[in-house]
Design a protein around this motif. Structure first.
Motif, PDB file in Angstrom:
ATOM      1  N   ARG A  50       0.837  -1.205   0.000  1.00 49.73           N
ATOM      2  CA  ARG A  50       0.000   0.000   0.000  1.00 49.73           C
ATOM      3  C   ARG A  50       0.867   1.247   0.000  1.00 49.73           C
ATOM      4  O   ARG A  50       1.937   1.253   0.619  1.00 49.73           O
ATOM      5  CB  ARG A  50      -0.950   0.000   1.185  1.00 49.73           C
ATOM      6  N   GLY A  87      -3.526   1.794   9.738  1.00 49.59           N
ATOM      7  CA  GLY A  87      -2.877   0.634   9.131  1.00 49.59           C
ATOM      8  C   GLY A  87      -1.462   0.528   9.674  1.00 49.59           C
ATOM      9  O   GLY A  87      -1.216   0.686  10.873  1.00 49.59           O
ATOM     10  N   SER A 135      -6.419  -2.943  14.579  1.00 50.22           N
ATOM     11  CA  SER A 135      -5.702  -4.196  14.316  1.00 50.22           C
ATOM     12  C   SER A 135      -4.306  -4.196  14.943  1.00 50.22           C
ATOM     13  O   SER A 135      -3.453  -3.382  14.584  1.00 50.22           O
ATOM     14  CB  SER A 135      -5.582  -4.405  12.805  1.00 50.22           C
ATOM     15  N   PRO A 181     -10.104   1.136  18.925  1.00 55.83           N
ATOM     16  CA  PRO A 181     -11.126   1.352  17.901  1.00 55.83           C
ATOM     17  C   PRO A 181     -11.357   2.843  17.647  1.00 55.83           C
ATOM     18  O   PRO A 181     -11.215   3.658  18.566  1.00 55.83           O
ATOM     19  CB  PRO A 181     -12.385   0.706  18.494  1.00 55.83           C
ATOM     20  N   THR A 193      -8.197   6.373   3.847  1.00 60.36           N
ATOM     21  CA  THR A 193      -8.754   5.126   3.313  1.00 60.36           C
ATOM     22  C   THR A 193      -9.231   4.197   4.431  1.00 60.36           C
ATOM     23  O   THR A 193      -9.055   2.979   4.370  1.00 60.36           O
ATOM     24  CB  THR A 193      -7.700   4.417   2.404  1.00 60.36           C
ATOM     25  N   ALA A 194      -9.811   4.768   5.460  1.00 65.33           N
ATOM     26  CA  ALA A 194     -10.243   3.943   6.589  1.00 65.33           C
ATOM     27  C   ALA A 194     -11.620   4.326   7.133  1.00 65.33           C
ATOM     28  O   ALA A 194     -12.333   3.466   7.647  1.00 65.33           O
ATOM     29  CB  ALA A 194      -9.210   4.040   7.711  1.00 65.33           C
ATOM     30  N   TYR A 237      -8.707   6.758  -1.396  1.00 65.29           N
ATOM     31  CA  TYR A 237      -8.560   6.711  -2.839  1.00 65.29           C
ATOM     32  C   TYR A 237      -9.756   5.958  -3.384  1.00 65.29           C
ATOM     33  O   TYR A 237     -10.377   5.142  -2.693  1.00 65.29           O
ATOM     34  CB  TYR A 237      -7.239   6.137  -3.349  1.00 65.29           C
TER      35      TYR A 237
END
Ligand SMILES: C[S@@+](CC[C@H](N)C(=O)[O-])C[C@H]1O[C@@H](n2cnc3c(N)ncnc32)[C@H](O)[C@@H]1O
Length: 271
Positions: A19, A51, A72, A94, A112-113, A141
């Protein structure tokens, strides 16, 4: 409800490898917006759903203290394992429960989240943690990427589109936010002072292996892998071969250009 994609270790590793970071035009848009709106020095920047730090890293070049947060552990571990400047740290949490004081964040970003979050709960947290006159930048994107190489750009883009159509059968319903250029996310941001920009372009130099790796990193492909691992693996191998045959080259390290469009929602909290 929040979603639980991108959380496995294997996916996080592919994600970290393939990415890309936000391009210069998007970076500049965010930096200029903060400059336009700020009434005091920007102390704390929080990048939500970071990320492995694709967008977080560039923020650390410009601001005093930057914290990347993600649900994550595997993604955060990838970020922590990568070279990291001293003003950047990572936290597992979170987006809907951010461990920051009320009115403590000067700039809150999400690259992008945001479409993966529980939008209603996330917006409540945005309102709570952002300082008066603080800013928000939520970007993604879009999926209308184009490939550029010599005189076969159309054919390469067509192959990319075919593969995308095939794997997007496995996409999560939340992709609708991306397809709608973040319109609903823009509407949900409860700031009066806000704007949505939908034509931010980025030309990313990539190898054929990088484009195939990008396809492997998208969440619908990961779902396809769980559903039918052999078919998913074959699809990637065949796609790479089709790209190389079309370009008339044999090396997967051959460079081409990946053209990407971004959408960005910008907002500034009132006094
Ligand atoms: C498509 S990735 C984007 C990562 C990075 N910001 C980038 O620009 O490539 C989406 C990220 O959002 C995270 N995520 C999804 N739901 C989340 C939630 N409810 N709270 C925090 N992070 C979440 C995922 O773990 C994943 O790392």
């Amino acid at each position: 409800m929040a979603t639980q994609l991108f959380e496995g270790k294997g996916h996080a590793a592919v994600y970290q490898k393939y990415r890309f970071a936000p391009g210069k035009e998007l970076q500049q848009l965010i930096l200029s917006y903060v400059e336009e709106k700020r009434t005091s020095p920007t102390e704390l920047v929080v990048d939500v759903g970071c990320g492995s730090g694709q967008g977080t890293l560039f923020l650390a070049e410009h601001f005093k203290k930057v914290v990347g947060t993600d649900i994550s552990e595997a993604q955060i571990q990838e970020g922590r394992d990568a070279p990291c400047p001293p003003n950047l740290s990572y936290l597992v949490c979170p987006a809907e429960e951010l461990p920051f004081e009320d009115g403590s964040v000067d700039l809150l970003t999400s690259f992008t989240a945001a479409h993966w979050f529980d939008i209603e709960k996330f917006m409540k947290e945005v309102v709570r943690v952002v300082k008066p006159h603080g800013c928000v930048a939520l970007s993604t994107y879009t999926v209308d990427m184009r490939l550029h190489y010599g005189n076969c750009s159309e054919k390469l883009t067509q192959i990319f589109e075919e593969v995308k159509d095939l794997i997007f059968k496995y996409s999560h319903g939340r992709i609708k936010h991306v397809l709608e250029n973040y319109e609903e996310i823009f509407e949900a941001l409860p700031f009066r002072d806000k704007r949505r920009i939908t034509d931010i372009f980025d030309k990313i130099p990539m190898t054929v292996a990088g484009v195939v790796g990008y396809l492997e990193s998208v969440s619908p492909f990961q779902t396809y892998m769980k559903h039918d691992p052999q078919a998913a693996k074959t699809l990637l191998q065949e796609t790479e071969k089709r790209f190389l045959d079309t370009m008339g080259v044999s090396s997967r390290e051959t460079q081409l250009e990946f053209w990407v469009r971004h959408v960005c929602v910008l907002g500034c909290k009132g006094p």
